[in-house]
Design a protein around this motif. Structure first.
Motif, PDB file in Angstrom:
ATOM      1  N   VAL A 197      -4.933  -4.696 -10.043  1.00 34.09           N
ATOM      2  CA  VAL A 197      -6.206  -4.961  -9.368  1.00 34.09           C
ATOM      3  C   VAL A 197      -7.276  -4.074  -9.991  1.00 34.09           C
ATOM      4  N   ASP A 198      -8.534  -4.367  -9.650  1.00 38.17           N
ATOM      5  CA  ASP A 198      -9.668  -3.603 -10.175  1.00 38.17           C
ATOM      6  C   ASP A 198      -9.955  -2.379  -9.302  1.00 38.17           C
ATOM      7  N   ILE A 199     -10.530  -1.367  -9.921  1.00 36.55           N
ATOM      8  CA  ILE A 199     -11.046  -0.225  -9.163  1.00 36.55           C
ATOM      9  C   ILE A 199     -12.120  -0.722  -8.187  1.00 36.55           C
ATOM     10  N   GLU A 200     -12.130  -0.153  -6.995  1.00 39.21           N
ATOM     11  CA  GLU A 200     -13.058  -0.508  -5.917  1.00 39.21           C
ATOM     12  C   GLU A 200     -12.701  -1.819  -5.216  1.00 39.21           C
ATOM     13  N   GLN A 201     -11.582  -2.438  -5.586  1.00 40.61           N
ATOM     14  CA  GLN A 201     -11.191  -3.646  -4.855  1.00 40.61           C
ATOM     15  C   GLN A 201     -10.836  -3.283  -3.416  1.00 40.61           C
ATOM     16  N   ALA A 202     -11.204  -4.157  -2.489  1.00 42.83           N
ATOM     17  CA  ALA A 202     -10.863  -3.958  -1.083  1.00 42.83           C
ATOM     18  C   ALA A 202      -9.350  -4.109  -0.907  1.00 42.83           C
ATOM     19  N   MET A 203      -8.732  -3.121  -0.266  1.00 39.57           N
ATOM     20  CA  MET A 203      -7.290  -3.111  -0.066  1.00 39.57           C
ATOM     21  C   MET A 203      -6.985  -2.794   1.393  1.00 39.57           C
ATOM     22  N   ILE A 204      -5.727  -2.907   1.737  1.00 39.28           N
ATOM     23  CA  ILE A 204      -5.251  -2.568   3.074  1.00 39.28           C
ATOM     24  C   ILE A 204      -4.297  -1.378   2.971  1.00 39.28           C
ATOM     25  N   GLU A 205      -4.482  -0.413   3.859  1.00 34.10           N
ATOM     26  CA  GLU A 205      -3.508   0.665   3.997  1.00 34.10           C
ATOM     27  C   GLU A 205      -2.753   0.462   5.304  1.00 34.10           C
ATOM     28  N   LEU A 206      -1.438   0.363   5.208  1.00 36.33           N
ATOM     29  CA  LEU A 206      -0.568   0.188   6.365  1.00 36.33           C
ATOM     30  C   LEU A 206       0.303   1.428   6.516  1.00 36.33           C
ATOM     31  N   ARG A 207       0.187   2.097   7.663  1.00 36.85           N
ATOM     32  CA  ARG A 207       1.027   3.266   7.961  1.00 36.85           C
ATOM     33  C   ARG A 207       2.010   2.874   9.056  1.00 36.85           C
ATOM     34  N   ASN A 258      -0.130   1.094  11.941  1.00 32.09           N
ATOM     35  CA  ASN A 258      -1.579   1.287  11.978  1.00 32.09           C
ATOM     36  C   ASN A 258      -2.157   0.768  10.675  1.00 32.09           C
ATOM     37  N   ILE A 259      -3.191  -0.057  10.784  1.00 39.75           N
ATOM     38  CA  ILE A 259      -3.745  -0.746   9.618  1.00 39.75           C
ATOM     39  C   ILE A 259      -5.217  -0.375   9.451  1.00 39.75           C
ATOM     40  N   SER A 260      -5.637  -0.117   8.207  1.00 31.43           N
ATOM     41  CA  SER A 260      -7.041   0.144   7.916  1.00 31.43           C
ATOM     42  C   SER A 260      -7.395  -0.445   6.552  1.00 31.43           C
ATOM     43  N   ALA A 261      -8.688  -0.682   6.337  1.00 36.78           N
ATOM     44  CA  ALA A 261      -9.178  -1.223   5.063  1.00 36.78           C
ATOM     45  C   ALA A 261      -9.868  -0.114   4.271  1.00 36.78           C
ATOM     46  N   PHE A 262      -9.808  -0.212   2.941  1.00 40.00           N
ATOM     47  CA  PHE A 262     -10.476   0.788   2.102  1.00 40.00           C
ATOM     48  C   PHE A 262     -10.705   0.186   0.718  1.00 40.00           C
ATOM     49  N   ASN A 263     -11.528   0.863  -0.076  1.00 43.12           N
ATOM     50  CA  ASN A 263     -11.766   0.464  -1.461  1.00 43.12           C
ATOM     51  C   ASN A 263     -10.943   1.354  -2.387  1.00 43.12           C
ATOM     52  N   LEU A 264     -10.111   0.738  -3.216  1.00 43.21           N
ATOM     53  CA  LEU A 264      -9.179   1.472  -4.069  1.00 43.21           C
ATOM     54  C   LEU A 264      -9.925   2.206  -5.186  1.00 43.21           C
TER      55      LEU A 264
END
Length: 243
Positions: A202-212, A185-191
């Motif tokens: 990477v920078d704070i608030e960079q767009a990242m991917i969370e893979l479960r 399961n894949i979702s996008a979030f801001n770190l």
């Protein structure tokens, strides 16, 4: 003993092998769809499907659900005879011509962190698990932080050196069971976690991917639950499902 391809299946196998050679296709290059191959050769989709299964088992190609067939180099065939697909991490490293590496940051035995993970692993929320944090790199560049959860009841005796290579190989060597399926399961979030941002450069608030991911053995038993925080600028994800 391996089942020998039928003459029609062999026709498909020869067609794909010739195309890979004629076009000088590289690892990760996309092949024609099974429907297109069936139409070209005047064969049924079922025949083509069975023929591609032989090529997958031989390590010549791999399948990505929803995307199609791709050229392989047989690396996973050599490392793990049961999981006959190149993992996304290895595949992306090869495409970028980078050496992949895994660094274990921590290993501990803890109680299952939450009910969601307990449910995914089919264990009571009071059970103990191995909790492993692992940093994945392409060359010297960190690309992903993995948080791995493995029930102690399923697999005892993990070795640090094995975890730096492949948890699949480690699991199979200890238990004698084989890995068969990965559910993702894949979702996008801001770190927003500064420690993870520092680890992944990477920078704070960079767009990242969370893979479960939930990993299953051949007896349909969930044996591993992984949460990966991924720099999607460096790491392309394909979903790999059951063979």
């Amino acid at each position: 003993m391996p089942v020998k391809p039928t003459p029609k299946q062999q026709e498909v196998i020869d067609h794909i092998n010739k195309k890979i050679k004629a076009l000088a296709l590289n690892v990760g290059d996309k092949l024609d769809t099974e429907s297109a191959i069936a139409k070209t050769l005047g064969l049924t989709r079922t025949t083509v499907r069975e023929a591609t299964r032989h090529l997958i088992e031989a390590g010549k190609i791999y399948r990505v659900k929803g995307s199609g067939l791709f050229v392989s180099d047989g690396i996973e065939q050599q490392v793990n005879q049961q999981l006959k697909t190149i993992t996304p991490f290895q595949q992306t490293a090869h495409q970028k011509q980078k050496k992949e590496s895994r660094e274990v940051l921590s290993v501990a035995i803890i109680q299952v962190p939450n009910v969601q993970i307990a449910c995914a692993l089919h264990i009571p929320p009071t059970d103990k698990i191995y909790f492993i944090e692992r940093l994945m790199r392409f060359g010297s560049m960190p690309v992903s932080l993995e948080q791995i959860h493995i029930p102690v009841s399923v697999c005892e005796g993990f070795q640090l050196s094995q975890l730096e290579q492949s948890s699949y190989v480690c699991f199979e060597s200890i238990t004698g069971k084989k890995i068969e399926m990965r559910e993702q399961n894949i979702s996008a979030f801001n770190l927003r976690d500064p420690d993870i941002a520092e680890l992944l450069h990477v920078d704070i608030e960079q767009a990242m991917i969370e893979l479960r991911e939930t990993i299953y053995s051949t007896d349909n038993c969930p044996v591993e639950y992984i949460i990966s925080i991924i720099n999607s600028d460096l790491y392309n994800i394909h979903q790999i499902t059951k063979k």
